[in-house]
Design a protein around this motif. Structure first.
Motif, PDB file in Angstrom:
ATOM      1  N   UNK A   1      37.425  37.413  29.935  1.00 38.05           N
ATOM      2  CA  UNK A   1      36.791  38.320  30.882  1.00 38.05           C
ATOM      3  C   UNK A   1      37.715  38.590  32.077  1.00 38.05           C
ATOM      4  N   UNK A   2      38.353  37.544  32.593  1.00 38.27           N
ATOM      5  CA  UNK A   2      39.293  37.718  33.709  1.00 38.27           C
ATOM      6  C   UNK A   2      40.490  38.568  33.282  1.00 38.27           C
ATOM      7  N   UNK A   3      40.983  38.311  32.075  1.00 38.11           N
ATOM      8  CA  UNK A   3      42.139  39.071  31.584  1.00 38.11           C
ATOM      9  C   UNK A   3      41.780  40.543  31.378  1.00 38.11           C
ATOM     10  N   UNK A   4      40.574  40.803  30.878  1.00 39.49           N
ATOM     11  CA  UNK A   4      40.121  42.195  30.715  1.00 39.49           C
ATOM     12  C   UNK A   4      40.036  42.897  32.069  1.00 39.49           C
ATOM     13  N   UNK A   5      39.502  42.188  33.067  1.00 38.65           N
ATOM     14  CA  UNK A   5      39.379  42.777  34.403  1.00 38.65           C
ATOM     15  C   UNK A   5      40.765  43.073  34.982  1.00 38.65           C
ATOM     16  N   UNK A   6      41.703  42.152  34.781  1.00 35.63           N
ATOM     17  CA  UNK A   6      43.058  42.359  35.292  1.00 35.63           C
ATOM     18  C   UNK A   6      43.716  43.542  34.581  1.00 35.63           C
ATOM     19  N   UNK A   7      43.541  43.628  33.278  1.00 34.58           N
ATOM     20  CA  UNK A   7      44.120  44.751  32.530  1.00 34.58           C
ATOM     21  C   UNK A   7      43.541  46.074  33.007  1.00 34.58           C
ATOM     22  N   UNK A   8      42.222  46.124  33.192  1.00 34.48           N
ATOM     23  CA  UNK A   8      41.593  47.346  33.706  1.00 34.48           C
ATOM     24  C   UNK A   8      42.146  47.716  35.080  1.00 34.48           C
ATOM     25  N   UNK A   9      42.329  46.712  35.934  1.00 34.43           N
ATOM     26  CA  UNK A   9      42.868  46.956  37.265  1.00 34.43           C
ATOM     27  C   UNK A   9      44.292  47.514  37.200  1.00 34.43           C
ATOM     28  N   UNK A  10      45.109  46.964  36.317  1.00 33.61           N
ATOM     29  CA  UNK A  10      46.489  47.438  36.201  1.00 33.61           C
ATOM     30  C   UNK A  10      46.527  48.872  35.671  1.00 33.61           C
ATOM     31  N   UNK A  11      45.617  49.209  34.757  1.00 25.33           N
ATOM     32  CA  UNK A  11      45.539  50.602  34.293  1.00 25.33           C
ATOM     33  C   UNK A  11      45.127  51.521  35.447  1.00 25.33           C
TER      34      UNK A  11
ATOM     35  N   UNK B   1      45.570  48.364  48.367  1.00 23.42           N
ATOM     36  CA  UNK B   1      44.160  47.994  48.286  1.00 23.42           C
ATOM     37  C   UNK B   1      43.803  47.449  46.896  1.00 23.42           C
ATOM     38  N   UNK B   2      44.242  48.145  45.869  1.00 26.55           N
ATOM     39  CA  UNK B   2      43.912  47.710  44.506  1.00 26.55           C
ATOM     40  C   UNK B   2      44.508  46.347  44.160  1.00 26.55           C
ATOM     41  N   UNK B   3      45.715  46.110  44.612  1.00 26.49           N
ATOM     42  CA  UNK B   3      46.440  44.904  44.202  1.00 26.49           C
ATOM     43  C   UNK B   3      46.450  43.820  45.283  1.00 26.49           C
ATOM     44  N   UNK B   4      45.524  43.892  46.213  1.00 28.75           N
ATOM     45  CA  UNK B   4      45.507  42.921  47.317  1.00 28.75           C
ATOM     46  C   UNK B   4      45.352  41.480  46.829  1.00 28.75           C
ATOM     47  N   UNK B   5      44.750  41.283  45.672  1.00 35.19           N
ATOM     48  CA  UNK B   5      44.596  39.937  45.109  1.00 35.19           C
ATOM     49  C   UNK B   5      45.855  39.485  44.368  1.00 35.19           C
ATOM     50  N   UNK B   6      46.853  40.343  44.299  1.00 40.18           N
ATOM     51  CA  UNK B   6      48.098  40.058  43.581  1.00 40.18           C
ATOM     52  C   UNK B   6      49.295  40.311  44.494  1.00 40.18           C
TER      53      UNK B   6
ATOM     54  N   UNK C   1      57.172  52.731  51.975  1.00 40.50           N
ATOM     55  CA  UNK C   1      55.925  51.971  51.939  1.00 40.50           C
ATOM     56  C   UNK C   1      55.299  51.969  50.542  1.00 40.50           C
ATOM     57  N   UNK C   2      54.702  50.850  50.187  1.00 42.52           N
ATOM     58  CA  UNK C   2      53.877  50.812  48.976  1.00 42.52           C
ATOM     59  C   UNK C   2      52.634  51.640  49.315  1.00 42.52           C
TER      60      UNK C   2
END
Length: 115
Positions: free
Chosen positions: A78-88, A14-19, A7-8
């Motif tokens: 701003x979207x790219x910064x949010x995505x980068x923060x999420x991936x970290x 939860x974190x990556x539910x939008x991806x 399982x993932x």
């Protein structure tokens, strides 16, 4: 008998539910890691594979951020910064990799079934 794929971890789901594409990639990564030849510690192999995949997501998000910065679009940046923060956060042992019990249990039950 069909064997279940590892399982993932829930925190990553939860974190990556939008991806969903990223979740699919992580699921494939875990399936591939579980298929490694015997002799490799399966849990450790799976965790290492997750870390590698998440690191590649960070690299891709960083490239997207650089492109947004070069393009001069403040909203895209701003979207790219949010995505980068999420991936970290997803890659962090205090974030997406904080609770790997579900993954451990998968391999532990598999090991017990083979014994």
């Amino acid at each position: 008998m069909t064997t279940l794929s590892p399982p993932v971890p829930q925190a990553l789901r939860e974190l990556l539910k939008e991806y969903p594409d990223r979740l699919d990639a992580l699921a494939a990564t875990l399936r591939d890691a579980a298929a490694q030849p015997k002799g490799s510690p399966p849990f450790e192999t799976a965790v290492s594979a997750l870390e590698d995949a998440l690191s590649s997501f960070i690299s891709e998000a960083r490239a997207e951020r650089n492109a947004a910065e070069a393009g001069g679009d403040a909203q895209a940046l701003q979207r790219a910064d949010a995505k980068l923060d999420l991936m970290f956060k997803a890659r962090s042992k205090n974030g997406g990799l904080a609770d790997l019990n579900e993954l451990w249990n998968h391999f532990d039950l598999k090991r017990e079934a083979q014994a």
